[in-house]
Design a protein around this motif. Structure first.
Motif, short mmCIF file in Angstrom:
data_model
loop_
_atom_site.label_atom_id
_atom_site.label_comp_id
_atom_site.label_asym_id
_atom_site.label_seq_id
_atom_site.Cartn_x
_atom_site.Cartn_y
_atom_site.Cartn_z
N SER A 57 51.55 44.78 32.95
CA SER A 57 52.26 45.34 34.20
C SER A 57 53.78 45.80 34.01
O SER A 57 54.46 45.22 32.93
N GLU A 77 43.26 35.97 35.93
CA GLU A 77 44.23 35.33 35.35
C GLU A 77 44.64 35.34 33.89
O GLU A 77 43.61 35.44 33.15
N ARG A 88 52.95 40.37 31.51
CA ARG A 88 52.19 39.68 32.56
C ARG A 88 51.00 40.76 33.04
O ARG A 88 51.21 41.93 33.05
N SER A 90 48.83 42.81 35.69
CA SER A 90 49.10 43.11 36.93
C SER A 90 48.03 42.56 37.81
O SER A 90 47.24 41.77 37.69
N ALA A 91 48.84 42.33 39.19
CA ALA A 91 47.88 41.59 40.18
C ALA A 91 46.48 42.31 40.19
O ALA A 91 45.45 41.71 40.76
N GLU A 92 46.34 43.84 40.06
CA GLU A 92 45.06 44.26 40.20
C GLU A 92 44.09 43.88 39.12
O GLU A 92 42.98 44.29 39.22
N GLN A 156 46.76 44.04 49.32
CA GLN A 156 47.68 43.39 48.34
C GLN A 156 46.92 42.12 47.87
O GLN A 156 47.07 41.47 47.00
N ASP A 157 45.85 41.61 48.72
CA ASP A 157 44.98 40.44 48.29
C ASP A 157 43.66 41.15 47.72
O ASP A 157 42.93 41.58 47.98
N MET A 158 43.59 40.83 46.20
CA MET A 158 42.71 41.18 45.51
C MET A 158 41.19 40.61 45.71
O MET A 158 40.18 41.42 45.79
#
Length: 222
Positions: A57, A77, A88, A90-92, A156-158
Motif C-alpha cells: 500500500s 490480513e 502494509r 491495502s485494505a482492499e 470502505q468495508d471489505m
C-alpha cells in the motif's frame, strides 16, 4: 497478524511473484490505470491455506521492485515470516482474497481505468454487452449472446463489498453469465484470471468494450 507457515512456497516462488507483480503494475501505471499510488494487484501463492502476494500500500505502482509486496491470508490480513519489505497491505487486499476464494483465480488486478467508473455511473444495474468480437476473449460468443458486466456499490468495508460481489457472482443468485470482472461504482474495476497475464488480458478487453459502450451511448443520445 498471522505467522507464515508456507507449504511448498520457496524463496524463488516469492521472488517470481514479486517480479511479476512489479512488471504488471508498471504496465498498468503506463496506461494511466494506476495513477498516484492507486490500485493493487495480487497473485495466489497457495490454496490451502489460501495465501496471496499483494502489492504494498502507498507505493507508486510504476516504480515497484520485486520486494514491494505483502503476503496475506484468506481474509486479507498480513502474515509474518517471509516475503516483502515490511509494507502494509491495502485494505482492499480482503476483496482480492475473497475473489480468489470464490472464483479460484490465480491473480486479481484492481485498476482505476476511467471507462470502468463512467460505465458504472451510466449503468448502475450492470453494463450490457452484445455482438462484440472482444467477448470471445472472456469465453463468450461474439454474436447472439448477451453478457452483463456486474456493478456493485462502493464501500470502505471489505466484508460488505465482498458480500456484494459474491451476491452478483454466484450462479445460484447472479443474473449475469459468469464474467471475470466486477465494476465498483465511483471506484474502478477488479478483473481476474488464471494468472497475471490472463487477468491483464481480461482487464484490457473489458476496458475496450466499456469505452465502446460509453462512446456509442454518447452518439445515440446526441
Amino acid at each position: 497478524m498471522n505467522q507464515f507457515s508456507p507449504q511448498g512456497i520457496t524463496d524463488e516462488t516469492l521472488v517470481a511473484a514479486g517480479t511479476a507483480l512489479a512488471a504488471e503494475a508498471a504496465r498498468f501505471a503506463g496506461l494511466g490505470w494506476m495513477r498516484g499510488t492507486s490500485g493493487n494487484l495480487s497473485v495466489t501463492l497457495e490454496r490451502d491455506p489460501l495465501l496471496l502476494a499483494v502489492t504494498g500500500s502507498g507505493l507508486d505502482k510504476g516504480e515497484l521492485t520485486a520486494a514491494d509486496f505483502v503476503v496475506v491470508d484468506r481474509d486479507g490480513e498480513r502474515v509474518e515470516g517471509r516475503g516483502g519489505s515490511g509494507h502494509r497491505p491495502s485494505a482492499e487486499a480482503g476483496l482480492h482474497a475473497r475473489i480468489a476464494r470464490i472464483t479460484g483465480a490465480g491473480a486479481v488486478v484492481h485498476v482505476h481505468a476511467l471507462p470502468a467508473v463512467v460505465a458504472a455511473h451510466h449503468w448502475p444495474d450492470g453494463v450490457v454487452l452484445r455482438d462484440l468480437e472482444m467477448l470471445k476473449g472472456l469465453g463468450h460468443l461474439a454474436h447472439d449472446e448477451t453478457v452483463v458486466i456486474p456493478v456493485v456499490q462502493n464501500s470502505q468495508d471489505m466484508t460488505e463489498l465482498g458480500d456484494a460481489f459474491e451476491s452478483r457472482y454466484l450462479p445460484a443468485t447472479a443474473d449475469v453469465a459468469e464474467v471475470p470482472v466486477v465494476l465498483v461504482a465511483k471506484h474502478g474495476m477488479y478483473a481476474w484470471g488464471a494468472d497475471l497475464k490472463q487477468a491483464r488480458w481480461h482487464a484490457e478487453l473489458i476496458e475496450w468494450m466499456l469505452r465502446f459502450a460509453i462512446e456509442t451511448r454518447e452518439l445515440e443520445t446526441r
